[in-house]
Scaffold this motif. Structure first.
Motif, PDB file in Angstrom:
ATOM      1  N   TYR A  12      -4.056   2.387  -2.172  1.00  0.00           N
ATOM      2  CA  TYR A  12      -4.439   3.538  -1.345  1.00  0.00           C
ATOM      3  C   TYR A  12      -3.825   3.420   0.060  1.00  0.00           C
ATOM      4  CZ  TYR A  12      -8.230   5.406  -4.393  1.00  0.00           C
ATOM      5  OH  TYR A  12      -8.947   5.982  -5.406  1.00  0.00           O
ATOM      6  N   LYS A  13      -3.760   2.197   0.558  1.00  0.00           N
ATOM      7  CA  LYS A  13      -3.253   1.962   1.917  1.00  0.00           C
ATOM      8  C   LYS A  13      -1.742   1.725   1.946  1.00  0.00           C
ATOM      9  CE  LYS A  13      -7.463  -0.152   3.837  1.00  0.00           C
ATOM     10  NZ  LYS A  13      -8.002  -1.350   4.537  1.00  0.00           N
ATOM     11  N   VAL A  46      -8.893  10.124   0.827  1.00  0.00           N
ATOM     12  CA  VAL A  46      -8.653   8.697   0.586  1.00  0.00           C
ATOM     13  C   VAL A  46      -9.472   7.848   1.553  1.00  0.00           C
ATOM     14  CG1 VAL A  46      -6.928   6.856   0.595  1.00  0.00           C
ATOM     15  CG2 VAL A  46      -6.351   9.089  -0.375  1.00  0.00           C
ATOM     16  N   ILE A  99     -12.619  11.209  -6.583  1.00  0.00           N
ATOM     17  CA  ILE A  99     -11.180  11.340  -6.822  1.00  0.00           C
ATOM     18  C   ILE A  99     -10.856  12.576  -7.659  1.00  0.00           C
ATOM     19  CG2 ILE A  99     -10.971  10.016  -8.967  1.00  0.00           C
ATOM     20  CD1 ILE A  99      -8.509   8.646  -7.643  1.00  0.00           C
ATOM     21  N   PHE A 120      -2.525  10.733   1.103  1.00  0.00           N
ATOM     22  CA  PHE A 120      -3.399  10.098   2.102  1.00  0.00           C
ATOM     23  C   PHE A 120      -3.707  11.066   3.231  1.00  0.00           C
ATOM     24  CE2 PHE A 120      -4.663   7.458   5.588  1.00  0.00           C
ATOM     25  CZ  PHE A 120      -5.153   6.274   5.060  1.00  0.00           C
ATOM     26  N   GLU A 123     -11.333  -2.972   1.422  1.00  0.00           N
ATOM     27  CA  GLU A 123     -11.668  -1.713   2.079  1.00  0.00           C
ATOM     28  C   GLU A 123     -12.523  -1.918   3.334  1.00  0.00           C
ATOM     29  OE1 GLU A 123     -14.296  -1.856  -1.701  1.00  0.00           O
ATOM     30  OE2 GLU A 123     -12.390  -2.620  -0.984  1.00  0.00           O
ATOM     31  N   THR A 174      -7.544  -0.514  -3.554  1.00  0.00           N
ATOM     32  CA  THR A 174      -7.653  -0.310  -2.102  1.00  0.00           C
ATOM     33  C   THR A 174      -6.304  -0.508  -1.420  1.00  0.00           C
ATOM     34  OG1 THR A 174      -9.975  -0.968  -2.029  1.00  0.00           O
ATOM     35  CG2 THR A 174      -8.725  -1.163   0.016  1.00  0.00           C
ATOM     36  N   ILE A 191       2.373   8.802  -1.746  1.00  0.00           N
ATOM     37  CA  ILE A 191       1.045   8.298  -1.385  1.00  0.00           C
ATOM     38  C   ILE A 191       0.696   8.699   0.040  1.00  0.00           C
ATOM     39  CG2 ILE A 191      -0.397   6.232  -1.157  1.00  0.00           C
ATOM     40  CD1 ILE A 191       1.338   4.897  -3.272  1.00  0.00           C
TER      41      ILE A 191
END
Length: 911
Positions: free
Chosen positions: A80-81, A190, A226, A173, A417, A77, A169
């Motif tokens: 992803y951020k 995402v 994904i 995103f 998340e 998570t 990323i």
């Protein structure tokens, strides 16, 4: 290539908030993505993710499989951020302190991976530790932790600190859609993965599912779609394969099989057991994000659309057609280009549909949005005596919201998340209602700590609805009611003994410690002392160390403002030796403050959960992008003029040194005055560009900037207060209007020291006398580029696009730099001298007579003739009058004060 082959080669990503197209020099609502290139980027990301998981797994010792799954779910998570972790990238300059997002990663991993528990949370420090100045060790502990990450998990360090990896990323995103259908393609893949995981956990937690099952469910949700960028038509199988590729040999076979089964079954109907939470979460996340209800309304607004095309789209959006429909649509419209145009037109027309017209009343029972709102932030940050307190206060707020609260939540088994948004003094969580009391107690513990006791806060929650707009409105309504009622349990006060000294800084709490600054002694309460002590970790002395110039601190501790203004260390030694005549005249410095315009309206227009999150993320990144680009561009232009890389870099280092805080839409920077106008314009233009550069269907936020300039010896707080007053003046009189592109207000103090009140009074009197048109805007009238173009003898009416403006700013920087080489601004000085003559002619006793100044300028222009180079200065003024005057009320304006101050700013105090 046939049109159908185009359909197989490309996908279309849509945006409710437009993105800026460099070729078109304007906003667009779609982006065409080449499938193979998108797949290549995801392959690179997944390879890096696998490496991070392997490196972490090698260092894990003695934790249960449940803890390991939870660790990896949070780690995925946070990766992803990663775009939100990104610091402003400054070539050759390392940050003094890591970003809150990266600190969160470090804090989260240390006890789990290395079995180390450093005191890395500010809420852990007690009063005696603060008095003993132990806060100064915070940075050293962070650097030690960073070294551990760099040594044992190097791929993670690269992902979150290397510009190319962060950019990768960020592109994934913001570019990868969760769906390829018209309008539904405005949802980020995402964000959909994160939202599905957050919802699945909250629903299962509400029903009392045990912790290990919750962890398995989260991991499945984070990977359930994904595979879409690899094979949109058969993405479920791809998602299973990718998950197994990443975690093969890391998790036990039974866990791999269980997660794989959940992913495989998430499109099955009538499922029972754990998978029903994933299916329901996927449905809810999609219903919140997908804007199918708007599609019919949008299609009805498009003139001339073929009924067959309309029916194909409606059936596809409502799920009655499959993935092959995109190619059918191309075949029906006989052109990929026409389909692309239709996609964009559907988005445009959907934005014309009132939000309230599309009703969706479903509530998610037992699931809520919870918001923690810190209050009186400006008072907390700017209620100090000295610069380190401001720097410390702003950084403490950032760390509280983006680091300390999230890390406390993670360490107490709250999923990463489910922390939806952390910025601007707010944090928004998605929670099961049965977690509310526990979370409220955690927040109370944090805000009762010595570091955060001075900060007020409010908490509100509301049931999550499919209609995200209604959910947000209700949440804000509950917060407003709470503020009105002044929730007494959060009020913080201390009884002060009659014989106690009040804190010299906040004047609210009893002084607990004496802090010596030079020859001064400040009596501070423990809270203000904590701010100041923490602020010293990343203000002037610490930044000089980061620049490898610690040797200069002994000198600059006395003359740091003079150095920022532009004086060299060699020159400053003359001051130290009291050789004042040899030193000459002081250069000016400027204080810059900014704030966003229409931010509340912008966020309130969110039409989905993805839209809400993307808007908040783009705002956070926009200012960083603007700051980085401004410094990079200034350095490049100065290098081209000076032909000396070190000399150019010194000016960038001065701006970096004077950057007190920057975040969200706020900046507070002390910098060389002569660079303040170019810097501010680049910052404002790039901020607006990153948020769409649009003012019609989807209003893009802009910046208002206040610039206050004076000599380095002027009281710095008077310049800060003046900049704040200018900022407020600019927002109320120009910045808050749509279509302005942002606003700029500036003031230069020579012998007079302005206060907040006197600065505003001076401006209002100047505007009333029609000697000023402040504030200036970046689009429309009165236009700052038109004024600058006249000063630099360019055609202001040709400066319209973003590219035009940036190229023009480049020219300004070069022109100013060329004059600085000679040590004087001769041309600007000459313009200023003639403008002062005009100003003198407008004064008749105590009365201002504009017509006198206008007639004098006309007379001088005619008298001097074209052969006299100074005649064009008067022509410049005459040309400016129609640009700033209002023909509807027939009032001529002569903005002579603005011209003089603008020139003073760009001269930077040099005569």
């Amino acid at each position: 290539m046939s049109q159908i082959e185009n359909g197989r080669k490309y996908i279309i990503r849509g945006y409710l908030v437009p993105i800026f197209d460099e070729k078109k020099q304007g906003p667009v609502f779609i982006k065409v993505l080449e499938r193979n290139e998108l797949r290549r980027k995801w392959e690179e990301f997944i390879t890096d993710l696998r490496s991070v998981i392997e490196e972490v797994n090698k260092n894990i010792k003695g934790i249960s499989e449940e803890e390991k799954i939870k660790l990896f779910a949070n780690l995925v998570t946070l990766i992803y951020k990663a775009p939100m972790i990104m610091p402003p990238f400054l070539r050759g300059i390392n940050p003094v302190i890591e970003t809150p997002g990266y600190l969160l990663l470090i804090r989260f991993l240390l006890p789990k991976v290395f079995d180390i528990n450093f005191p890395l949370n500010l809420y852990e420090y007690k009063e005696e530790e603060i008095k003993d100045r132990n806060l100064r060790y915070f940075n050293e502990l962070v650097h030690l932790a960073h070294e551990l990450i760099e040594k044992y998990i190097p791929t993670l360090k690269n992902i979150v600190m290397e510009e190319s990896k962060i950019r990768l990323i960020r592109e994934l995103f913001f570019e990868t859609p969760a769906d390829t259908r018209p309008l539904l393609n405005t949802s980020s893949l995402v964000v959909h993965l994160l939202a599905t995981s957050a919802l699945a956990w909250a629903m299962a937690k509400k029903d009392g599912i045990d912790e290990k099952e919750l962890c398995i469910l989260r991991l499945a949700a984070l990977f359930h779609d994904i595979g879409k960028p690899f094979n949109w038509e058969r993405h479920v199988l791809e998602s299973v394969n990718i998950f197994r590729k990443i975690f093969q040999g890391i998790l036990s076979q039974s866990i791999l099989d269980k997660v794989s089964d959940l992913i495989r079954q998430h499109h099955s109907g009538g499922a029972t057991g754990l998978v029903r939470y994933l299916i329901e979460a996927d449905r809810i996340a999609s219903n919140i994000d997908r804007l199918a209800n708007y599609v019919s309304e949008a299609l009805n607004k498009i003139p001339g659309i073929d009924e067959n095309v309309k029916n194909i789209i409606k059936d596809w959006v409502e799920g009655r057609r499959g993935w092959e429909t995109f190619n059918e649509l191309i075949k029906e419209m006989k052109s990929f280009e026409k389909v692309k145009e239709l996609y964009e037109e559907i988005i445009r027309k959907s934005l014309e549909v009132p939000i309230e017209k599309v009703e969706e009343k479903e509530e998610i029972t037992g699931i809520s949005l919870m918001k923690i709102d810190t209050r009186k932030i400006q008072k907390y940050v700017f209620g100090g005596l000295r610069i380190p307190e401001v720097a410390g206060g702003s950084r403490i707020i950032d760390l509280l919201i983006m680091y300390d609260i999230p890390s406390k939540l993670l360490l107490n088994d709250f999923p990463a998340e489910n922390i939806l948004y952390t910025a601007g003094g707010n944090i928004v969580l998605l929670i099961p209602d049965n977690e509310y009391a526990r979370l409220r107690d955690l927040f109370k513990e944090i805000f009762s700590s010595e570091t955060y006791r001075q900060i007020d806060y409010m908490i509100a929650k509301t049931t999550l609805k499919i209609n995200i707009v209604e959910t947000l409105e209700d949440l804000e309504r509950r917060l407003s009611i709470g503020k009105i009622m002044e929730n007494l349990q959060n009020e913080k006060s201390l009884e002060v003994s009659p014989i106690a000294y009040l804190c010299d800084s906040c004047r609210e709490y009893p002084a607990a410690i004496i802090d010596r600054v030079g020859e001064d002694e400040d009596r501070l309460c423990i809270y203000c002392f904590a701010k100041r002590q923490f602020g010293r970790l990343f203000t002037f002395k610490s930044k000089l160390k980061a620049l490898r110039k610690s040797r200069l601190w002994k000198l600059l501790s006395k003359y740091v403002m003079e150095y920022i203004a532009g004086h060299s260390p060699e020159k400053l030694k003359l001051l130290e030796e009291r050789r004042v005549r040899e030193f000459g005249e002081y250069r000016d410095l400027a204080v810059i403050k900014s704030d966003g315009n229409l931010m509340g309206y912008f966020m309130a227009q969110s039409r989905s959960l993805t839209d809400l999150l993307e808007r908040s993320y783009r705002v956070d990144l926009a200012l960083k992008q603007g700051y980085s680009f401004a410094l990079s561009m200034i350095e490049n232009e100065l290098r081209s003029v000076f032909e000396n890389e070190l000399k150019a870099k010194e000016w960038i280092e001065r701006i970096y040194l004077g950057t007190i805080f920057m975040g969200g839409d706020d900046v507070f920077i002390i910098m060389p005055a002569w660079l303040s106008i170019p810097f501010s314009l680049i910052l404002a233009e790039t901020f607006h560009k990153e948020l769409g550069y649009h003012d019609e269907l989807s209003i893009s936020p802009t910046l208002t900037i206040g610039i206050s300039s004076g000599k380095p010896k002027a009281p710095i707080w008077s310049l800060v207060e003046t900049a704040a007053s200018l900022l407020d003046y600019g927002k109320t009189r120009g910045g808050r209007r749509s279509g302005t592109g942002g606003a700029l207000a500036f003031l230069v103090s020579k012998s007079l020291v302005f206060t907040s009140e006197s600065a505003r009074s001076f401006l209002m009197r100047s505007v009333e006398d029609r000697l000023s048109s402040m504030p200036y805007v970046l689009k429309g009238k009165p236009n700052i580029y038109f004024i600058l173009a006249k000063i630099f003898e360019k055609d202001g009416k040709q400066i319209t696009t973003y590219e035009d403006k940036i190229n023009f700013i480049r020219e300004i920087i070069k022109e100013l730099a060329k004059e600085f080489i000679g040590g004087e601004i001769s041309r600007l000085k000459s313009i200023r001298r003639h403008m002062l003559r005009v100003l003198n002619m407008t004064t008749n006793g105590e009365k201002v007579v504009i017509l006198n100044g206008v007639m004098f300028a006309l007379r001088e222009f005619r008298r001097r003739g074209e052969e006299d180079p100074t005649s064009k200065y008067y022509k410049m003024l005459i040309d400016i009058i129609p640009e700033v005057s209002d023909p509807e009320i027939e009032r001529i304006k002569l903005p002579i004060i603005d011209l003089i101050m603008l020139i003073d700013l760009m001269k930077g105090g040099v005569v």
